[in-house]
Design a protein around this motif. Sequence first.
Motif, PDB file in Angstrom:
ATOM      1  N   SER A 137      26.471 -20.906  24.231  1.00 19.04           N
ATOM      2  CA  SER A 137      25.942 -21.702  25.329  1.00 19.04           C
ATOM      3  C   SER A 137      26.653 -23.044  25.351  1.00 19.04           C
ATOM      4  CB  SER A 137      24.436 -21.907  25.134  1.00 19.04           C
ATOM      5  OG  SER A 137      23.960 -22.978  25.926  1.00 19.04           O
ATOM      6  N   ASP A 138      26.701 -23.665  26.531  1.00 16.57           N
ATOM      7  CA  ASP A 138      27.371 -24.970  26.609  1.00 16.57           C
ATOM      8  C   ASP A 138      26.576 -26.058  25.900  1.00 16.57           C
ATOM      9  OD1 ASP A 138      25.268 -25.203  28.342  1.00 16.57           O
ATOM     10  OD2 ASP A 138      26.464 -25.631  30.120  1.00 16.57           O
ATOM     11  N   GLU A 139      25.363 -25.731  25.399  1.00 17.53           N
ATOM     12  CA  GLU A 139      24.617 -26.690  24.592  1.00 17.53           C
ATOM     13  C   GLU A 139      24.955 -26.580  23.111  1.00 17.53           C
ATOM     14  OE1 GLU A 139      20.448 -26.878  25.070  1.00 17.53           O
ATOM     15  OE2 GLU A 139      20.485 -26.912  27.255  1.00 17.53           O
ATOM     16  N   ASP A 140      25.586 -25.478  22.691  1.00 16.03           N
ATOM     17  CA  ASP A 140      25.907 -25.283  21.280  1.00 16.03           C
ATOM     18  C   ASP A 140      26.971 -26.269  20.834  1.00 16.03           C
ATOM     19  OD1 ASP A 140      24.140 -23.154  21.005  1.00 16.03           O
ATOM     20  OD2 ASP A 140      25.639 -21.675  21.601  1.00 16.03           O
ATOM     21  N   LEU A 141      26.749 -26.837  19.651  1.00  9.54           N
ATOM     22  CA  LEU A 141      27.738 -27.725  19.050  1.00  9.54           C
ATOM     23  C   LEU A 141      28.623 -26.904  18.119  1.00  9.54           C
ATOM     24  CD1 LEU A 141      28.492 -30.780  18.967  1.00  9.54           C
ATOM     25  CD2 LEU A 141      27.186 -30.908  16.841  1.00  9.54           C
ATOM     26  N   LEU A 142      29.951 -27.040  18.285  1.00  7.18           N
ATOM     27  CA  LEU A 142      30.896 -26.217  17.538  1.00  7.18           C
ATOM     28  C   LEU A 142      31.767 -27.055  16.618  1.00  7.18           C
ATOM     29  CD1 LEU A 142      32.323 -23.743  20.230  1.00  7.18           C
ATOM     30  CD2 LEU A 142      30.508 -23.338  18.566  1.00  7.18           C
ATOM     31  N   ILE A 143      32.191 -26.420  15.522  1.00  2.00           N
ATOM     32  CA  ILE A 143      33.295 -26.923  14.709  1.00  2.00           C
ATOM     33  C   ILE A 143      34.499 -26.062  15.085  1.00  2.00           C
ATOM     34  CG2 ILE A 143      34.064 -27.523  12.396  1.00  2.00           C
ATOM     35  CD1 ILE A 143      31.390 -28.786  13.179  1.00  2.00           C
ATOM     36  N   THR A 144      35.579 -26.667  15.512  1.00  2.00           N
ATOM     37  CA  THR A 144      36.739 -25.907  15.970  1.00  2.00           C
ATOM     38  C   THR A 144      38.007 -26.426  15.300  1.00  2.00           C
ATOM     39  OG1 THR A 144      37.267 -27.363  17.841  1.00  2.00           O
ATOM     40  CG2 THR A 144      35.609 -25.656  18.219  1.00  2.00           C
ATOM     41  N   ASP A 145      39.048 -25.578  15.327  1.00  2.00           N
ATOM     42  CA  ASP A 145      40.378 -26.028  14.948  1.00  2.00           C
ATOM     43  C   ASP A 145      41.325 -25.665  16.086  1.00  2.00           C
ATOM     44  OD1 ASP A 145      40.766 -23.312  14.748  1.00  2.00           O
ATOM     45  OD2 ASP A 145      41.369 -23.324  12.639  1.00  2.00           O
ATOM     46  N   GLY A 146      42.606 -25.692  15.836  1.00  2.00           N
ATOM     47  CA  GLY A 146      43.573 -25.440  16.895  1.00  2.00           C
ATOM     48  C   GLY A 146      43.526 -24.047  17.460  1.00  2.00           C
ATOM     49  N   ALA A 147      42.895 -23.099  16.752  1.00  2.00           N
ATOM     50  CA  ALA A 147      42.834 -21.711  17.212  1.00  2.00           C
ATOM     51  C   ALA A 147      41.481 -21.343  17.805  1.00  2.00           C
ATOM     52  CB  ALA A 147      43.165 -20.768  16.054  1.00  2.00           C
ATOM     53  N   GLY A 148      40.533 -22.284  17.838  1.00  2.00           N
ATOM     54  CA  GLY A 148      39.233 -21.988  18.430  1.00  2.00           C
ATOM     55  C   GLY A 148      38.075 -22.297  17.502  1.00  2.00           C
ATOM     56  N   PRO A 149      36.883 -21.785  17.821  1.00  2.00           N
ATOM     57  CA  PRO A 149      35.680 -22.088  17.023  1.00  2.00           C
ATOM     58  C   PRO A 149      35.783 -21.547  15.602  1.00  2.00           C
ATOM     59  CG  PRO A 149      35.091 -21.172  19.174  1.00  2.00           C
ATOM     60  CD  PRO A 149      36.561 -20.984  19.024  1.00  2.00           C
ATOM     61  N   ILE A 150      35.339 -22.339  14.638  1.00  2.00           N
ATOM     62  CA  ILE A 150      35.287 -21.904  13.238  1.00  2.00           C
ATOM     63  C   ILE A 150      33.888 -22.072  12.643  1.00  2.00           C
ATOM     64  CG2 ILE A 150      37.732 -22.351  12.807  1.00  2.00           C
ATOM     65  CD1 ILE A 150      36.933 -24.992  11.510  1.00  2.00           C
ATOM     66  N   GLY A 151      32.927 -22.466  13.469  1.00  2.00           N
ATOM     67  CA  GLY A 151      31.573 -22.579  12.947  1.00  2.00           C
ATOM     68  C   GLY A 151      30.591 -23.087  13.982  1.00  2.00           C
ATOM     69  N   LEU A 152      29.336 -22.592  13.913  1.00  2.00           N
ATOM     70  CA  LEU A 152      28.225 -23.154  14.679  1.00  2.00           C
ATOM     71  C   LEU A 152      27.693 -24.323  13.873  1.00  2.00           C
ATOM     72  CD1 LEU A 152      26.223 -20.045  15.950  1.00  2.00           C
ATOM     73  CD2 LEU A 152      27.199 -21.834  17.369  1.00  2.00           C
ATOM     74  N   ALA A 153      27.892 -25.527  14.375  1.00  2.00           N
ATOM     75  CA  ALA A 153      27.590 -26.729  13.598  1.00  2.00           C
ATOM     76  C   ALA A 153      26.161 -26.704  13.071  1.00  2.00           C
ATOM     77  CB  ALA A 153      27.808 -27.972  14.462  1.00  2.00           C
ATOM     78  N   GLY A 154      26.037 -26.909  11.754  1.00  2.00           N
ATOM     79  CA  GLY A 154      24.731 -27.018  11.134  1.00  2.00           C
ATOM     80  C   GLY A 154      23.955 -25.731  11.017  1.00  2.00           C
ATOM     81  N   VAL A 155      24.536 -24.592  11.439  1.00  2.00           N
ATOM     82  CA  VAL A 155      23.802 -23.335  11.437  1.00  2.00           C
ATOM     83  C   VAL A 155      24.515 -22.280  10.597  1.00  2.00           C
ATOM     84  CG1 VAL A 155      22.857 -21.475  12.870  1.00  2.00           C
ATOM     85  CG2 VAL A 155      22.807 -23.832  13.697  1.00  2.00           C
ATOM     86  N   MET A 156      25.741 -21.899  10.976  1.00  2.41           N
ATOM     87  CA  MET A 156      26.483 -20.874  10.238  1.00  2.41           C
ATOM     88  C   MET A 156      27.970 -21.010  10.520  1.00  2.41           C
ATOM     89  SD  MET A 156      26.018 -16.695  10.156  1.00  2.41           S
ATOM     90  CE  MET A 156      24.465 -16.770   9.256  1.00  2.41           C
ATOM     91  N   GLY A 157      28.775 -20.768   9.493  1.00  2.00           N
ATOM     92  CA  GLY A 157      30.218 -20.841   9.634  1.00  2.00           C
ATOM     93  C   GLY A 157      30.788 -19.599  10.301  1.00  2.00           C
ATOM     94  N   GLY A 158      32.080 -19.678  10.616  1.00  2.00           N
ATOM     95  CA  GLY A 158      32.774 -18.568  11.243  1.00  2.00           C
ATOM     96  C   GLY A 158      33.476 -17.698  10.221  1.00  2.00           C
ATOM     97  N   ALA A 159      33.699 -16.428  10.594  1.00  2.15           N
ATOM     98  CA  ALA A 159      34.306 -15.473   9.666  1.00  2.15           C
ATOM     99  C   ALA A 159      35.783 -15.752   9.440  1.00  2.15           C
ATOM    100  CB  ALA A 159      34.107 -14.052  10.193  1.00  2.15           C
ATOM    101  N   ARG A 160      36.478 -16.354  10.420  1.00  2.00           N
ATOM    102  CA  ARG A 160      37.936 -16.524  10.317  1.00  2.00           C
ATOM    103  C   ARG A 160      38.337 -17.445   9.176  1.00  2.00           C
ATOM    104  NH1 ARG A 160      41.369 -20.161  12.844  1.00  2.00           N
ATOM    105  NH2 ARG A 160      39.781 -20.827  14.330  1.00  2.00           N
TER     106      ARG A 160
END
Length: 839
Positions: free
Chosen positions: A318-341
Motif C-alpha cells: 500500500s502507498d501507506e507502507d514504509l519501506l527500506i529499499t536499495d538500488g534494486a527495490g524494496p528490501i524490507g517492510l520497515a519495523g515489521v519484517m525484512g525482505g528475502a533478497r
Amino acid sequence: MRVPLSWLAEYVDLVPGTTTGSLHEALVRVGFEEEDVHDFELSGPIVVGEVLEFVEEPQSNGKTIRWCQVRVAPEGETAADGGDAVHGIVCGAGNFFVGDKVVVTLPGSVLPGPFPIAARKTYGHVSDGMIASARELGLGEEHDGILRLAELDLDPAVGADAISLLSLDDAAVEINVTPDRGYAFSIRGVAREYAHATGAAFRDPALAGAGSGSSAFPVTIADDAPVRGRVGATTFVTRIVRGVDPTRRTPAWMIARLKLAGIRSISLVVDITNYVMLELGQPLHGYDLDTLVDGIVVRRARAGESIVTLDEKERTLSDEDLLITDGAGPIGLAGVMGGARTEIGSDTVNVLIEAANFDPVTIARTARRHKLPSEASKRFERGVDPAVAEVAAARAAQLLAELAGGTVEDAATSTGQVEPRASVFLPDGFVTGLIGVDYTDDEIRSVLVEIGALVEQAEGGLAVTPPSWRPDIVGKADLAEEVARINGYDRIPAVLPVAPPGRGLTRAQRLRRITSNVLAGSGLTEVLAYPFVSATDAAAFSSLEGEIAQPVRVANPLDGARPLLRTSLLPGLAEIAHRNLSRGITDLAIFETGLVTLPTASGTFGSATLPVGNARPDAAVLADLDAGIPRQPRNVAALLIGNAIVRQPGQAPVAWDWQDAIGVAQRLGTALDVELVIEQGVHPAFHPGRTARILAAGETVGFAGELLPDLAASADLPRTVAAVELDLDALVRLGRSEILARPVQTKPAATQDLSLVVATDVPAGAIRAAIVEGAGELLEDARLVDDYRGAGLPDGTKSLTFALRFRAADRTLTAAEASEAKLAGAARATELHGAHLRD
C-alpha cells in the motif's frame, strides 16, 4: 514480556534469595501484572559424558543403532546417579564420534514433557541413560542428531553438571506490559522498574558507547509525502561488521535466554539482533551486506509495488507502507519484517546492522494490513526509545565481533535526529491534590529524577523534561501518576467519597432497572446478544413500524458475515435460543435490554471530513457528525420457547404462547405505570392473526405475539416461539414522573357484565376504550371475558362480553348508579363503533 532472572541480574542487583515469586511481587508493586513463570522443566542428574567407544548394530527394521560406552564421571569416581563411571547407552543418532563430549541424562533425571529417564532394555541391551539432543533438552528444534558440546565451543570436564553448563537452571517471569509502557518490553526497562520497586542499584546498558567516525553506508530518509501528517522514520543508524564466520554456533547461554524469553534460536547473526532487541528494547535488522545494491533509501511504497518477505510470501504494498529499499527495490517492510533478497544466510560473511526509529502508527497499520505481527512491530507500535538506536547497533556489532569473529568498522551511519522532549510544568501542590497523599517536595523531586526525568525549579512549581524512553508522559497528571506508582499505591487512602445530596440514579436509569428486575422476577433470564447482524436477519426481523431505511453497515466489521447494526433485539435472542436448544435446554424464557440503530430514510450519516493529524474538529464539523448519528433507542425484548409450566404429577405441561408474550408487555406497563393498549397488528416477523400491536398514549411502542413458523424454522427453533419487543425509551418517556402505589379501596365494588354486538373487524380494544370513556370515573376495571361468533348472531358480527367493576371512594354504589354508568359506556361504544346490546 518474559524476563530471565540471570539476564536481569546483569543490570540490577537482585535481592539475595530472589525467586520468580518474589520478582513478580516486586514488579506488581510498580504496576506490572504477573502472567506466568517459565523454566526448562528438567531435573538432574544430567551430566557431561565422553564417548569412549561404540559399535554400530544394523536392525531388522533397517535402522542402525549404536551401542555406546560413555564415561560420565572421572576415573575412580562414581557417577552422579551412584552408578559406574562408564555407562552403556543405546543411541540412534549417528552424528557423533569417539572422544566427543555430550550431554547424558542419567537414570532418575526428567526431561521436558515430562519425560523421566530410567534404565531400560532395548535392542538387546540395557540402556543406562540417554544421550540428549538439543530439542530433548529444550534448547532448540534440532533433533537430527545429539548435541555435541564441541559445536558450542565447550570443553567441560567429564561428569560436570550439564544443567548449569548450558544455563538450563535459569527461569523467567512473564509480565503483562500495558500499551503505554512499551519501554518495559526490554530487560533494560524491567531492570529499571525493579530498581524502583526495591531500591536496588541499576546499571543502564544504554550508557555504553556508540560508534563514531564518518558514514559507514549511504542512507537517505525520503518520506516526502507523510501519511496523515506523520513522518514514517526519524532516525536510521547502521553499523558494518566484516569477516563474520558463518559456521559459528550461537552459545548455549544465549540460546537459553532467548528460549526463556519466548524466541527460538535461528542463527548466530539473527540471534544476536534478537538478543539486543530484548536487552535494550530497540528492534534491529541484519542485512547481507554483499547483496545490497547502492545505498539505502527509506520511503513510502509506490502503487503496484511488491516485496517477498522473509517468510517467502510476496506481498502487494500500500502507498501507506514504509519501506527500506536499495538500488534494486524494496528490501524490507520497515519495523515489521525484512525482505528475502538481502536475508542473512549460511554463507553471509559481511553484515550491515540497522537500528532505526519509526512512527508507531505507521508500523501498526502496516503490521495489521499485512497480518504480520512481530516482536519488532510490537515494540515500535508502543514507542521505542529514539536515543538508544546507536547504542543498540554498537552492542550488536560488539557481540558479532566477540561471538562470530567479525571485525567492526569504526564508522557508523546516523541519519536523522532525535527531537528533544518538551518540558511539562508541574504546579506546586498538584500531585497531593490529585492523589490525596501528602507527598513532600523532596519525595516528588526524588521520584521524577529516579524515573530519568530532568527536573528544574520553575516559578510556582517544577519544569520536568520526561526521559526519551517515556513517550507516555505528556502532562502533569502523568507525572502525578508516576509519583503515586513509585512511592507505592498502598499509601493512597481507601476512602469512599460521600455522594453530594440530590444526586444518584436518574429517573430513566431507575425505570430501566425496574424493567430488568420485573422481567427477572417473572422468571426470565437476562442475556447479552451480539449487536451485529447479517443481511438475512436484518431483512427477516424488521424494526418498529415506520422505519424504511436500510440498516447501517459497519465500515470495518469484526465479522464479515454480520456487517450490519441491528434494528431489532430479536435476531440476537433467536441465536441465543438456538445455542441453548443445541445444548439440550428446551424450556427457555430470555430477555435483553439494549440499543438498536434505526437510520432515517435518507441513509446519510454526516458529510463532514475529519481534519488531518491530531487537529481537533471545529464546532461545525462536530455538529455535522452528531447530526449524522442514526437514532439509537433502547429496546427491551423477550423470547419464550417450550413450556411455561413443565409436566409434573397431576399437572400437564403448559406451553408458552402469544398470550404470554402480551403478558410480558402488560407486566412492564404496570411496573412503569404506562397504560398500554393492545390491538390486532401486522408485523413482517410475526404470525398473521397472532400479532398484537402495543400502543401507549396513541403511539406504537412495540409488538408481541408468535414468530412466523417459517422464520422460526430458518433459525432452527420450534414452530411456536412467543416474542415481544418494546421501545423502552418510549415507555420511560410516557410513564409517570413518579410511580405511586395505588391505595387499597375499602368501599364495596359493584360488578356487572356488558355484552355488545359489533362487526367482526372492530378490535375488542377499541370497544373497551369506548366503554371506559363513556362509563366515567366510577368504572374501576373493564375486562374482556368472552368473544362469541356463531349461531344466533348476524353474519359478519361478534359478541364481546366485558366484566365491569364499579366503585366509589366515598360511598357504596347502588345498583342503579352502576347500571347507569354501564349504559353510558355502551352508548359511547354505539356512537363510535355501531355496537348494540346483545339480546
